[in-house]
Write an enzyme that holds these catalytic residues in place. Structure first.
Site, PDB file in Angstrom:
ATOM      1  N   LYS A  10      10.513   2.458-100.155  1.00 40.59           N
ATOM      2  CA  LYS A  10       9.254   2.788-101.292  1.00 40.59           C
ATOM      3  C   LYS A  10       7.821   1.701-100.177  1.00 40.59           C
ATOM      4  CE  LYS A  10       5.805   3.148-104.788  1.00 40.59           C
ATOM      5  NZ  LYS A  10       6.015   2.683-105.800  1.00 40.59           N
ATOM      6  N   ASN A 192       5.477  -3.739 -96.408  1.00 41.02           N
ATOM      7  CA  ASN A 192       6.320  -4.196 -94.984  1.00 41.02           C
ATOM      8  C   ASN A 192       7.374  -5.949 -95.550  1.00 41.02           C
ATOM      9  OD1 ASN A 192       5.321  -2.880 -93.476  1.00 41.02           O
ATOM     10  ND2 ASN A 192       3.342  -4.068 -93.058  1.00 41.02           N
ATOM     11  N   ARG A 193       7.688  -5.216 -96.926  1.00 39.52           N
ATOM     12  CA  ARG A 193       8.376  -6.196 -98.196  1.00 39.52           C
ATOM     13  C   ARG A 193       7.494  -7.766 -98.289  1.00 39.52           C
ATOM     14  NH1 ARG A 193       9.218  -1.809 -99.264  1.00 39.52           N
ATOM     15  NH2 ARG A 193      11.676  -0.875 -99.428  1.00 39.52           N
ATOM     16  N   LEU A 194       6.697  -8.233 -97.237  1.00 43.16           N
ATOM     17  CA  LEU A 194       6.061  -9.301 -97.548  1.00 43.16           C
ATOM     18  C   LEU A 194       5.263  -9.025 -99.015  1.00 43.16           C
ATOM     19  CD1 LEU A 194       4.148  -9.771 -93.968  1.00 43.16           C
ATOM     20  CD2 LEU A 194       5.946 -10.008 -94.872  1.00 43.16           C
ATOM     21  N   HIS A 195       5.822  -9.133-100.393  1.00 40.57           N
ATOM     22  CA  HIS A 195       5.509  -9.176-101.522  1.00 40.57           C
ATOM     23  C   HIS A 195       4.352 -10.501-101.719  1.00 40.57           C
ATOM     24  CE1 HIS A 195       8.558  -5.521-101.491  1.00 40.57           C
ATOM     25  NE2 HIS A 195       8.456  -6.289-101.354  1.00 40.57           N
TER      26      HIS A 195
END
Length: 215
Positions: A10, A192-195
């Site tokens: 997601k 982009n999973r750069l949380h």
């Protein structure tokens, strides 16, 4: 049995967490996030949290309990002190709490020291509970092996009879724990999973050090 979940993903795109928006005290940010979650109408039990302890067998164990109060000092939940959870905390009171609100793409991870709440505060909360919950605290020897569901129901009937027409006092083996945080990490999902991960760590002078962690 096998199921490949590698295509489950997601994109998180709802909010951001920047240092410029972080107050000096993490409890202030926790209060803001909790209020937003509670008023969002997307989180069913905002106060449901995971409590992780290290058992006497050396294994960690997680379970969901309900947060009942938070103050500048810390986080309060209630349990049977003789339960597996209670005994684990008695042996090692370094524990971890976590909240996950997927609808908001937010997570909070709290490392802290658990201490038994003073008795009069546990008494006060116990008095506010529904009668059935009070009786349940007496009837259930939490975490112990029971022969059947009927055993539990018979125990409950026994205490219903015992306390009929009387005040149901708090059993001494039941009460609150106050978790005093030493570290609170706020996680906000980002694309982009750069949380965004912002961690507050308690310093020796009781100020809070704020750091960004790589996702």
């Amino acid at each position: 049995m096998s199921k490949d979940l590698s295509n489950y993903r997601k994109s998180y795109e709802k909010e951001e967490l920047l240092e410029s928006n972080c107050p000096e005290n993490p409890m202030e940010l926790f209060q803001t996030w909790f209020k937003n979650a509670d008023e969002s109408n997307t989180v069913e039990e905002t106060n449901a949290m995971n409590v992780s302890t290290i058992g006497k067998d050396g294994f960690p164990k997680n379970r969901i309990v309900l947060l009942k109060k938070f103050t500048w000092e810390g986080f309060v939940f209630y349990t049977n002190y003789t339960s597996e959870k209670g005994k684990a905390i008695e042996a090692n009171n370094n524990i971890c709490l976590s909240f996950f609100w997927p609808a908001l793409e937010q997570q909070i991870i709290i490392k802290g020291i658990a201490e038994k709440q003073i008795e009069n505060l546990s008494d006060g909360y116990f008095e506010s509970r529904p009668e059935g919950s009070k009786l349940g605290a007496w009837a259930s020897n939490q975490s112990s092996v029971v022969a059947s569901r009927k055993t539990l129901e018979d125990n409950l009937k026994s205490f219903e009879k015992k306390f009929e027409g009387k005040e149901i006092n708090r059993p001494k083996h039941w009460g609150g724990f106050l978790v005093k945080p030493i570290s609170i990490e706020f996680w906000q999902g980002r694309p982009n999973r750069l949380h965004d991960r912002i961690r507050y760590s308690l310093e020796k002078d009781f100020s809070w050090k704020i750091e960004r962690l790589a996702p």
